[in-house]
Design an enzyme around this catalytic site. Structure first.
Site, PDB file in Angstrom:
ATOM      1  N   GLY A 133      18.625 -40.534   6.624  1.00  0.00           N
ATOM      2  CA  GLY A 133      19.938 -40.012   6.981  1.00  0.00           C
ATOM      3  C   GLY A 133      19.933 -38.493   6.874  1.00  0.00           C
ATOM      4  O   GLY A 133      19.164 -37.918   6.097  1.00  0.00           O
ATOM      5  N   ARG A 173      22.746 -38.745  -7.531  1.00  0.00           N
ATOM      6  CA  ARG A 173      21.545 -37.898  -7.389  1.00  0.00           C
ATOM      7  C   ARG A 173      21.860 -36.542  -7.999  1.00  0.00           C
ATOM      8  O   ARG A 173      22.633 -35.768  -7.446  1.00  0.00           O
ATOM      9  CB  ARG A 173      21.140 -37.785  -5.925  1.00  0.00           C
ATOM     10  CG  ARG A 173      20.771 -39.140  -5.377  1.00  0.00           C
ATOM     11  CD  ARG A 173      19.977 -39.123  -4.103  1.00  0.00           C
ATOM     12  NE  ARG A 173      19.998 -40.471  -3.555  1.00  0.00           N
ATOM     13  CZ  ARG A 173      20.472 -40.791  -2.360  1.00  0.00           C
ATOM     14  NH1 ARG A 173      20.879 -39.850  -1.541  1.00  0.00           N
ATOM     15  NH2 ARG A 173      20.493 -42.044  -1.966  1.00  0.00           N
ATOM     16  N   LYS A 212      16.390 -54.619   4.623  1.00  0.00           N
ATOM     17  CA  LYS A 212      15.699 -53.521   3.912  1.00  0.00           C
ATOM     18  C   LYS A 212      16.377 -53.252   2.572  1.00  0.00           C
ATOM     19  O   LYS A 212      17.605 -53.204   2.490  1.00  0.00           O
ATOM     20  CB  LYS A 212      15.745 -52.244   4.750  1.00  0.00           C
ATOM     21  CG  LYS A 212      15.192 -51.006   4.031  1.00  0.00           C
ATOM     22  CD  LYS A 212      15.100 -49.803   4.954  1.00  0.00           C
ATOM     23  CE  LYS A 212      14.493 -48.586   4.276  1.00  0.00           C
ATOM     24  NZ  LYS A 212      15.416 -47.832   3.446  1.00  0.00           N
ATOM     25  N   HIS A 256      14.503 -47.612  -1.792  1.00  0.00           N
ATOM     26  CA  HIS A 256      15.126 -46.448  -1.164  1.00  0.00           C
ATOM     27  C   HIS A 256      14.397 -45.164  -1.594  1.00  0.00           C
ATOM     28  O   HIS A 256      15.013 -44.104  -1.746  1.00  0.00           O
ATOM     29  CB  HIS A 256      16.605 -46.393  -1.568  1.00  0.00           C
ATOM     30  CG  HIS A 256      17.547 -45.996  -0.461  1.00  0.00           C
ATOM     31  ND1 HIS A 256      18.287 -46.906   0.259  1.00  0.00           N
ATOM     32  CD2 HIS A 256      17.888 -44.782   0.038  1.00  0.00           C
ATOM     33  CE1 HIS A 256      19.043 -46.260   1.138  1.00  0.00           C
ATOM     34  NE2 HIS A 256      18.821 -44.976   1.032  1.00  0.00           N
ATOM     35  N   SER A 283       8.441 -46.750  -0.120  1.00  0.00           N
ATOM     36  CA  SER A 283       8.773 -46.104  -1.402  1.00  0.00           C
ATOM     37  C   SER A 283       7.529 -45.659  -2.147  1.00  0.00           C
ATOM     38  O   SER A 283       6.955 -46.406  -2.952  1.00  0.00           O
ATOM     39  CB  SER A 283       9.653 -46.985  -2.290  1.00  0.00           C
ATOM     40  OG  SER A 283      10.871 -47.299  -1.612  1.00  0.00           O
ATOM     41  N   GLY A 285       9.154 -42.412   4.412  1.00  0.00           N
ATOM     42  CA  GLY A 285      10.151 -41.487   4.927  1.00  0.00           C
ATOM     43  C   GLY A 285       9.712 -40.052   4.699  1.00  0.00           C
ATOM     44  O   GLY A 285       9.474 -39.275   5.639  1.00  0.00           O
TER      45      GLY A 285
HETATM   46  C1  LIG Z   1      16.249 -37.805   2.765  1.00  0.00           C
HETATM   47  C2  LIG Z   1      16.278 -39.289   2.761  1.00  0.00           C
HETATM   48  C3  LIG Z   1      17.286 -39.944   3.459  1.00  0.00           C
HETATM   49  C4  LIG Z   1      17.302 -41.342   3.496  1.00  0.00           C
HETATM   50  N1  LIG Z   1      18.257 -41.981   4.249  1.00  0.00           N
HETATM   51  C5  LIG Z   1      18.209 -43.317   4.400  1.00  0.00           C
HETATM   52  C6  LIG Z   1      19.100 -43.974   5.281  1.00  0.00           C
HETATM   53  O1  LIG Z   1      19.938 -43.358   5.926  1.00  0.00           O
HETATM   54  N2  LIG Z   1      18.991 -45.320   5.388  1.00  0.00           N
HETATM   55  C7  LIG Z   1      18.072 -46.059   4.681  1.00  0.00           C
HETATM   56  O2  LIG Z   1      18.000 -47.285   4.822  1.00  0.00           O
HETATM   57  N3  LIG Z   1      17.210 -45.447   3.858  1.00  0.00           N
HETATM   58  C8  LIG Z   1      17.250 -44.106   3.705  1.00  0.00           C
HETATM   59  N4  LIG Z   1      16.345 -43.478   2.898  1.00  0.00           N
HETATM   60  C9  LIG Z   1      15.283 -44.269   2.263  1.00  0.00           C
HETATM   61  C10 LIG Z   1      14.087 -44.369   3.209  1.00  0.00           C
HETATM   62  O3  LIG Z   1      14.384 -45.140   4.329  1.00  0.00           O
HETATM   63  C11 LIG Z   1      12.857 -44.994   2.523  1.00  0.00           C
HETATM   64  O4  LIG Z   1      13.219 -46.202   1.928  1.00  0.00           O
HETATM   65  C12 LIG Z   1      12.210 -44.058   1.521  1.00  0.00           C
HETATM   66  O5  LIG Z   1      12.273 -42.730   1.958  1.00  0.00           O
HETATM   67  C13 LIG Z   1      10.764 -44.473   1.328  1.00  0.00           C
HETATM   68  O6  LIG Z   1      10.171 -43.736   0.337  1.00  0.00           O
HETATM   69  P1  LIG Z   1       9.226 -42.464   0.594  1.00  0.00           P
HETATM   70  O7  LIG Z   1      10.136 -41.408   1.144  1.00  0.00           O
HETATM   71  O8  LIG Z   1       8.781 -42.162  -0.780  1.00  0.00           O
HETATM   72  O9  LIG Z   1       8.157 -42.834   1.547  1.00  0.00           O
HETATM   73  C14 LIG Z   1      16.316 -42.097   2.818  1.00  0.00           C
HETATM   74  C15 LIG Z   1      15.315 -41.417   2.113  1.00  0.00           C
HETATM   75  C16 LIG Z   1      15.278 -40.040   2.093  1.00  0.00           C
HETATM   76  C17 LIG Z   1      14.152 -39.365   1.375  1.00  0.00           C
END
Ligand SMILES: Cc1cc2nc3c(=O)[nH]c(=O)nc-3n(C[C@H](O)[C@H](O)[C@H](O)COP(=O)(O)O)c2cc1C
Length: 389
Positions: free
Chosen positions: A82, A167, A254, A278, A310, A332
């Site tokens: 997001g 956070r 998810k 997440h 993650s 992500g």
């Molecule tokens: C900046 C940021 C925004 C995120 N926004 C969303 C989102 O809008 N929807 C969602 O399902 N997960 C969101 N996540 C979680 C990611 O989809 C994902 O689960 C996570 O980033 C995976 O871990 P990693 O970043 O360590 O690879 C977000 C994560 C980050 C870092």
């Protein structure tokens, strides 16, 4: 900058930190509470060691993965992010173009900063859409209908956000939309001129997918407030079942952290499960996804693909996740770091680094494809092996 100078995701991360203001980097990097969960995700990968089997012919290897009737060239896709354009303007579009070029899935967030209709056109066969279930039924079901109309074939329902997380970095930075121009903020913007200029040109990031549901002429402030109260704490089995009924394509759940949630998803016809906390952003006492994966994979018992994100930062992490039961993985931050560090080439570099390490890793553990990985690849201490017998 030549992307080849970055040898790890952490190299990209450090460079990204130098290019974007601290409040934006903290938004990307941060986790919930003490961030112990964030650290635990990484520690779990580092604590797993691999068995190496030699005297096997591993000349011909492939890291391609079949998923939902499609063959992806990369074992790692892009998790939904997001407010992605806060990292650097144009991020959603660049990630979509990269997904199309590199043949990997990109899950566009409901809270993205670009409309799904525009992004879908850039990656027609590679875009999945992630839904946050809204407090308003009309919004939820309109988002689902829009995803279908945009030609998106996989809908990902994120279930791990019943309430916004605490956070601390964002709270301490006083991060809000539109930006609040404190002296600290002005200093951060002044010391990151390229980001500030790019953001001034593109305009403050907005939740473009959701704008449609706001009263006309809403400003960014009211849109941010609207977004904060959008996600429902009332997503239960019945609502999930109604979403299933409304979506003809593949449906993925998810944020699964227990076999119970996975089994509820299966009961209501989910086509896939993403084990995710997440990225450590929801609660700091979450176990690492790698640690809960085997139990969830055992409960799902091969009925649908089990995916994981993650904490994945390199190809050896990918090998470990597949060995412990994953059928696909996502990250992500790895890709966001790449884009912030050096633009489109940085996303390509992130995928290439992880892909190359996975390719080498397969040879090191003595298999030729990811589906040949099993718990046999995971080393355990001899004493423990005796007790397990
Ligand atoms: C900046 C940021 C925004 C995120 N926004 C969303 C989102 O809008 N929807 C969602 O399902 N997960 C969101 N996540 C979680 C990611 O989809 C994902 O689960 C996570 O980033 C995976 O871990 P990693 O970043 O360590 O690879 C977000 C994560 C980050 C870092």
């Amino acid at each position: 900058m030549n992307p080849e100078r970055f040898q790890t995701i952490d190299d990209l991360r450090r460079h990204a930190a130098r290019r974007i203001p601290k409040f934006a980097f903290d938004y990307l990097e941060g986790g919930a509470g003490t961030e112990a969960g964030l650290a635990r995700n990484r520690a779990a990968f580092e604590n797993v060691l691999l068995n190496q089997f030699f005297l096997r012919d591993v000349r011909t290897r492939s890291i391609a993965v079949d998923l939902f009737g499609q063959t992806y060239d990369s074992p790692i896709g892009i998790s939904p992010l997001g407010l992605c354009d806060l990292v650097w303007p144009g991020a959603d579009r660049a990630l979509a173009r990269a997904a199309h070029k590199l043949n990997l899935p990109f899950i566009l967030s409901a809270a993205a900063t670009t409309e799904m209709e525009n992004v879908a056109a850039l990656a027609p066969d590679h875009l999945w859409f992630q839904l946050y279930v809204s407090t308003r039924k009309d919004v939820t079901f309109d988002l689902i209908a829009r995803a279908g109309a945009a030609g998106i074939k996989v809908l990902v329902v994120t279930v791990d956000l019943p309430v916004p997380a605490k956070r601390l970095r964002d709270l301490r930075n006083g991060f809000s939309l539109p930006f609040r121009m404190t002296p600290k903020m002005i200093w951060e913007l002044a010391t990151r001129p390229s980001w500030s200029l790019a953001t001034a040109r593109a305009g403050t990031p907005r939740f473009r997918n959701m704008e449609k549901y706001m009263p006309p002429a809403s400003d960014n402030q009211s849109l941010a407030a609207f977004m904060a109260q959008q996600i429902t704490a009332g997503l239960d089995e019945d609502l999930f079942a109604r979403i299933r009924d409304a979506w003809p394509g593949k449906l993925v759940i998810k944020g699964v952290m227990t076999p119970e949630t996975a089994l509820l998803g299966l009961k209501h016809g989910t086509d896939g499960v993403i084990v995710s906390n997440h990225g450590g952003r929801q609660i700091d006492s979450a176990p690492a996804t790698l640690d809960v994966l085997p139990e969830i994979a055992a409960a799902v018992a091969g009925k649908v693909p089990v995916m994981l994100d993650s904490g994945i930062r390199n190809g050896i992490d990918v090998i470990k996740a597949f060995a412990l039961g994953a059928d696909y993985v996502f990250s992500g931050r790895s890709f966001a770091y790449g884009f912030a560090a050096t633009g489109f080439a940085g996303i390509e570099r992130a995928a290439a680094l992880i892909g190359d390490e996975t390719h080498r890793g397969l040879a090191q553990v003595g298999v030729t494809g990811l589906k040949d990985l099993s718990s046999a690849a995971i080393w355990s201490e001899p004493a423990k092996r005796q007790t397990d017998k």
